[in-house]
Design an enzyme around this catalytic site. Structure first.
Site, PDB file in Angstrom:
ATOM      1  N   GLY A 205     -31.405  41.297   0.692  1.00  0.00           N
ATOM      2  CA  GLY A 205     -31.850  42.634   1.122  1.00  0.00           C
ATOM      3  C   GLY A 205     -32.398  43.446  -0.036  1.00  0.00           C
ATOM      4  O   GLY A 205     -33.415  44.134   0.090  1.00  0.00           O
ATOM      5  N   SER A 206     -31.734  43.355  -1.188  1.00  0.00           N
ATOM      6  CA  SER A 206     -32.195  44.087  -2.379  1.00  0.00           C
ATOM      7  C   SER A 206     -33.554  43.577  -2.838  1.00  0.00           C
ATOM      8  O   SER A 206     -34.426  44.347  -3.237  1.00  0.00           O
ATOM      9  CB  SER A 206     -31.191  43.929  -3.532  1.00  0.00           C
ATOM     10  OG  SER A 206     -29.946  44.480  -3.181  1.00  0.00           O
ATOM     11  N   SER A 207     -33.746  42.250  -2.767  1.00  0.00           N
ATOM     12  CA  SER A 207     -35.021  41.669  -3.183  1.00  0.00           C
ATOM     13  C   SER A 207     -36.134  42.071  -2.217  1.00  0.00           C
ATOM     14  O   SER A 207     -37.267  42.342  -2.637  1.00  0.00           O
ATOM     15  CB  SER A 207     -34.898  40.143  -3.276  1.00  0.00           C
ATOM     16  OG  SER A 207     -35.921  39.616  -4.098  1.00  0.00           O
TER      17      SER A 207
ATOM     18  N   LYS B  51     -31.346  36.048  -6.075  1.00  0.00           N
ATOM     19  CA  LYS B  51     -30.786  36.045  -7.436  1.00  0.00           C
ATOM     20  C   LYS B  51     -29.396  35.427  -7.420  1.00  0.00           C
ATOM     21  O   LYS B  51     -28.698  35.449  -6.404  1.00  0.00           O
ATOM     22  CB  LYS B  51     -30.763  37.454  -8.043  1.00  0.00           C
ATOM     23  CG  LYS B  51     -29.749  38.418  -7.417  1.00  0.00           C
ATOM     24  CD  LYS B  51     -28.463  38.535  -8.192  1.00  0.00           C
ATOM     25  CE  LYS B  51     -27.499  39.453  -7.483  1.00  0.00           C
ATOM     26  NZ  LYS B  51     -26.171  39.010  -7.255  1.00  0.00           N
TER      27      LYS B  51
ATOM     28  N   GLY C 291     -24.420  37.270  -0.970  1.00  0.00           N
ATOM     29  CA  GLY C 291     -24.214  37.414  -2.416  1.00  0.00           C
ATOM     30  C   GLY C 291     -25.430  36.965  -3.210  1.00  0.00           C
ATOM     31  O   GLY C 291     -25.340  36.700  -4.406  1.00  0.00           O
TER      32      GLY C 291
ATOM     33  N   PRO D 145     -30.340  33.559   3.053  1.00  0.00           N
ATOM     34  CA  PRO D 145     -29.254  33.909   3.987  1.00  0.00           C
ATOM     35  C   PRO D 145     -28.820  35.368   3.811  1.00  0.00           C
ATOM     36  O   PRO D 145     -28.900  35.924   2.714  1.00  0.00           O
ATOM     37  CB  PRO D 145     -28.116  32.962   3.602  1.00  0.00           C
ATOM     38  CG  PRO D 145     -28.693  31.938   2.708  1.00  0.00           C
ATOM     39  CD  PRO D 145     -29.976  32.457   2.157  1.00  0.00           C
ATOM     40  N   VAL D 146     -28.372  35.958   4.913  1.00  0.00           N
ATOM     41  CA  VAL D 146     -27.974  37.378   4.924  1.00  0.00           C
ATOM     42  C   VAL D 146     -26.515  37.517   4.499  1.00  0.00           C
ATOM     43  O   VAL D 146     -25.694  36.643   4.784  1.00  0.00           O
ATOM     44  CB  VAL D 146     -28.178  37.941   6.353  1.00  0.00           C
ATOM     45  CG1 VAL D 146     -27.680  39.360   6.466  1.00  0.00           C
ATOM     46  CG2 VAL D 146     -29.649  37.875   6.724  1.00  0.00           C
ATOM     47  N   ALA D 147     -26.188  38.635   3.829  1.00  0.00           N
ATOM     48  CA  ALA D 147     -24.810  38.933   3.396  1.00  0.00           C
ATOM     49  C   ALA D 147     -24.204  37.730   2.686  1.00  0.00           C
ATOM     50  O   ALA D 147     -23.117  37.278   3.004  1.00  0.00           O
ATOM     51  CB  ALA D 147     -23.945  39.347   4.593  1.00  0.00           C
TER      52      ALA D 147
ATOM     53  N   ALA E 123     -28.495  38.778  -2.960  1.00  0.00           N
ATOM     54  CA  ALA E 123     -29.362  39.961  -3.083  1.00  0.00           C
ATOM     55  C   ALA E 123     -30.628  39.862  -2.233  1.00  0.00           C
ATOM     56  O   ALA E 123     -31.665  40.402  -2.607  1.00  0.00           O
ATOM     57  CB  ALA E 123     -29.734  40.219  -4.546  1.00  0.00           C
TER      58      ALA E 123
ATOM     59  N   ASP F 162     -28.573  46.225  -7.094  1.00  0.00           N
ATOM     60  CA  ASP F 162     -29.330  45.015  -7.454  1.00  0.00           C
ATOM     61  C   ASP F 162     -30.842  45.210  -7.382  1.00  0.00           C
ATOM     62  O   ASP F 162     -31.600  44.360  -7.842  1.00  0.00           O
ATOM     63  CB  ASP F 162     -28.961  43.847  -6.522  1.00  0.00           C
ATOM     64  CG  ASP F 162     -27.621  43.208  -6.881  1.00  0.00           C
ATOM     65  OD1 ASP F 162     -27.229  43.302  -8.062  1.00  0.00           O
ATOM     66  OD2 ASP F 162     -26.982  42.622  -5.998  1.00  0.00           O
TER      67      ASP F 162
END
Length: 287
Positions: free
Chosen positions: A105-107, A13, A101, A97-99, A103, A139
């Site tokens: 991990g949230s997705s 996102k 901005g 990509p990780v960390a 989302a 998120d």
């Protein structure tokens, strides 16, 4: 024996606008954001295990595969809440990509709630899945249903709005990780000169005016992240110079995205950024 497999896509996102209003009594910040999804996605595969366990695998060597992983937390939450005695193997094909901005991990957590709802035939309605998701992160509720939405509260109160006009989105992530908690911890609302307007962004989207959408983009967290990390400012300036129509940092960073209406510009901007930034993606809005 045929093992039932369920597949879910977990898109990234972006925040077209992000405003922070004030710090709340619960320690979270009251926000106003307009979020939409782009066609850069992780893919998750779920298969039942005969034993009562959660097992996560991934082709990415840089993500945790235990309870530090949000997909693991989502699986544990849904198992405990609905008293599921089956196990699951989750394979996570990581592309976001990780960390960053975005989302990711949230997705992944949202895709896990959706996937296990189907795998275990729990028939949990979306609203209830969103409430579960809110326990995992601000998120996650948005990522359950996707689309485009105005998010208020700490990000979990969602009002769906129409999708923005279709365009290209170029995402670039510098090789740094930014702590969301650190950015919010340093944020001072009294130092913000210009607050972006959710109402004006929503109006631009309802008018389907690409130029207005670009004109209303804004993210108050840039004030903190751009000062802390000059690489993010450098990326933003480069993207503007290369001709992206609207440029903004997503979330608390460090990813910067550019909206581009003309396909003819996309390769030039992409190649220009790839000259000094390894992680660059050119994708479409998910509309």
């Amino acid at each position: 024996m045929n093992v039932l497999k369920i597949y879910e896509k977990a898109p990234a996102k972006i925040n077209l606008m992000l405003d922070v209003l004030h710090k709340r009594n619960d320690g979270f910040h009251e926000v106003e954001m307009i979020m939409t999804m782009v066609d850069l996605a992780d893919r998750l595969e779920f298969s039942e295990l005969p034993r009562d366990t959660i097992f996560i695998s991934s082709q990415a060597g840089y993500i945790p595969l235990d309870e530090k992983n949000l997909a693991f937390q989502a699986a544990r939450l849904i198992k405990e809440r609905y008293d599921v005695r089956s196990g699951v193997h989750i394979h996570l094909d990581k592309k976001i990509p990780v960390a960053a901005g975005l989302a990711g991990g949230s997705s992944d957590a949202a895709a896990t709630l959706r996937g296990l709802n189907r795998l275990w035939r729990l028939n949990i309605p979306d609203q209830e899945l969103q409430e579960l998701g809110a326990e995992l992160g601000s998120d996650v509720p948005f990522c359950i249903t996707g689309g485009t939405a105005l998010a208020t509260g700490r990000g979990e109160k969602l009002t769906p709005i129409p999708n923005p006009p279709q365009c290209w989105v170029i995402l670039a992530k510098p090789p740094i990780n930014v702590s969301t908690a650190d950015v919010y911890g340093r944020f001072r609302s009294d130092k913000i000169v210009r607050h972006p307007s959710a109402a004006k962004m929503e109006e631009a989207i309802r008018n389907q005016s690409f130029a207005e959408v670009c004109g209303q983009m804004g993210n108050v967290l840039e004030d903190v992240t751009l000062k802390l990390y000059p690489e993010v400012l450098h990326l933003k300036e480069a993207m503007i110079k290369l001709g992206a129509d609207g440029v903004l940092m997503s979330g608390s960073g460090p990813t910067v995205f550019g909206l581009v209406s003309k396909e003819s510009k996309v390769a030039r901007i992409y190649n220009g950024l790839r000259g000094f930034c390894k992680e660059v993606y050119a994708v479409r809005m998910l509309t």
